[in-house]
Enzyme design. Structure first.
Site, PDB file in Angstrom:
ATOM      1  N   LYS A   1      10.520 -13.789  65.497  1.00 40.64           N
ATOM      2  CA  LYS A   1      10.185 -14.171  64.051  1.00 40.64           C
ATOM      3  C   LYS A   1      11.258 -14.187  63.031  1.00 40.64           C
ATOM      4  CE  LYS A   1       5.394 -14.118  64.194  1.00 40.64           C
ATOM      5  NZ  LYS A   1       4.414 -14.944  63.772  1.00 40.64           N
TER       6      LYS A   1
ATOM      7  N   THR B   1       4.372 -12.945  51.877  1.00 42.10           N
ATOM      8  CA  THR B   1       3.492 -13.443  53.194  1.00 42.10           C
ATOM      9  C   THR B   1       2.469 -12.293  53.563  1.00 42.10           C
ATOM     10  OG1 THR B   1       4.094 -14.086  55.378  1.00 42.10           O
ATOM     11  CG2 THR B   1       4.898 -12.014  54.878  1.00 42.10           C
TER      12      THR B   1
ATOM     13  N   ASN C   1       5.521  -8.167  62.645  1.00 43.91           N
ATOM     14  CA  ASN C   1       6.858  -8.876  62.889  1.00 43.91           C
ATOM     15  C   ASN C   1       7.271  -9.769  62.138  1.00 43.91           C
ATOM     16  OD1 ASN C   1       7.125  -7.288  65.258  1.00 43.91           O
ATOM     17  ND2 ASN C   1       6.413  -8.746  66.568  1.00 43.91           N
TER      18      ASN C   1
ATOM     19  N   ASP D   1      -8.721 -18.228  70.532  1.00 46.42           N
ATOM     20  CA  ASP D   1      -8.977 -19.198  69.617  1.00 46.42           C
ATOM     21  C   ASP D   1      -8.410 -20.344  69.988  1.00 46.42           C
ATOM     22  OD1 ASP D   1      -6.608 -19.077  67.563  1.00 46.42           O
ATOM     23  OD2 ASP D   1      -6.988 -17.244  68.401  1.00 46.42           O
TER      24      ASP D   1
ATOM     25  N   SER E   1       8.338 -12.601  73.539  1.00 50.99           N
ATOM     26  CA  SER E   1       8.606 -12.883  72.065  1.00 50.99           C
ATOM     27  C   SER E   1       8.941 -11.638  71.260  1.00 50.99           C
ATOM     28  CB  SER E   1       7.088 -13.375  71.550  1.00 50.99           C
ATOM     29  OG  SER E   1       6.007 -12.644  71.833  1.00 50.99           O
TER      30      SER E   1
END
Length: 331
Positions: A59, A81, A86, A216, A309
């Site tokens: 990120k 935000t 992260n 999803d 990640s």
């Protein structure tokens, strides 16, 4: 598979520009080969270690690119935000680098280590309910009060472009590369990597990996449009969010396949990365490796990159969502 860049939120040029813009502010993370894992799985495996990135996750890339792209006038009013952790820490850090205010909404069930990371940059998060709608409402209110620019965790094109720089590094680091496995939550990392790889090396296959309890993206691909999450309890807390309106078309048009993985597989993958590759992966960061382990036969004899990640693991919570204790072996 062609890259319909005109229809997409970002292009290869955006990603290459991002790489230049962020170079002085992010780490060039290593691609770490593992002989032990390669031998066991029957394919050449390298881990793109974004757990070693600043703020412990990829990120940092998108947040720095978005903040450094702002005009002086917009930057002066700050950035806002909503994020489970992260991206919140990454945006707080990027704002501090530019010397501007950051306003951050975090769901009340965020990991304590991620809340502490945001506070370490001098930002006091505002807490909301865990659903995307609750997070967005709280962020909208903060934006109205402050006049700050919204830097979305994955829908802001500059964020997506920043995340795509992971792929530019991978292509430089691995001369042989047949496939890349990437975790998907909102889809910013996956979309950025897809645009970069399918523009430069379209023969390389890109696979998404998603928790069964946060499926999803899989449902969205079946339905042909973004579908909302149905639950928020996967141990992979960074992947609890729904796929985005900007990220989904890129994923739909360019992805080679998507794998769903169980909670047990995610926890097992975390342990495997720690024991065999000597890397710390948070649950979300281990999801792509879980996808490789469960589908190893698809990659027999090939060169595979697995994106780790993030590595923001809360060792104080050894139960990891009550699933299983992950404890080190004693010598």
């Amino acid at each position: 598979m062609s890259c319909h860049s005109k229809q997409h939120a970002i292009t290869l040029d955006d990603i290459q520009s991002a790489a230049q813009r962020i170079a002085d502010h992010v780490a060039r993370t290593p691609a770490i080969a593992s002989e032990v894992i390669s031998r066991r799985l029957g394919c050449q495996v390298a881990f793109k270690a974004e757990n070693l990135q600043h703020v412990g996750a990829f990120k940092a890339r998108g947040a720095v690119n978005a903040v450094m792209s702002l005009s002086d006038e917009d930057a002066h009013r700050g950035v806002v935000t909503h994020s489970s952790g992260n991206h919140a820490a990454a945006l707080s850090r990027a704002a501090k680098l530019r010397g501007i205010p950051a306003f951050v909404v975090m769901p009340e069930n965020s990991s304590p280590i991620k809340i502490a990371a945001v506070r370490s940059y001098g930002v006091q998060p505002v807490f909301s309910g865990p659903s995307t709608q609750q997070r967005e409402q709280a962020a909208d209110e903060l934006q109205r009060q402050s006049g700050a620019t919204l830097i979305h965790p994955f829908e802001t094109p500059a964020v997506m472009a920043g995340q795509g720089t992971v792929a530019l590094e991978l292509l430089q680091q691995l001369h042989q590369l047949d496939a890349v496995l990437v975790p998907v939550g909102g889809g910013g990392l996956l979309a950025g990597i897809l645009v970069a790889i399918k523009s430069l090396r379209p023969e390389i296959e890109v696979y998404a990996v998603e928790p069964e309890l946060a499926d999803d993206t899989a449902r969205s691909l079946s339905a042909g449009s973004p579908q909302p999450p149905t639950r928020y309890d996967t141990v992979a807390d960074g992947l609890r969010t729904g796929v985005g309106d900007h990220t989904f078309p890129i994923i739909r048009d360019l992805i080679d396949d998507l794998f769903l993985v169980s909670e047990d597989s995610i926890l097992s993958a975390m342990r495997g990365i720690a024991e065999d590759a000597h890397l710390v992966a948070e649950p979300s960061g281990a999801v792509a490796y879980a996808g490789l382990v469960e589908n190893a036969e698809r990659f027999a004899g090939r060169c595979v990159a697995v994106v780790v990640s993030g590595g923001n693991l809360n060792f104080g919570d050894c139960s990891l969502g009550g699933q299983r204790r992950v404890t080190p072996k004693t010598s």
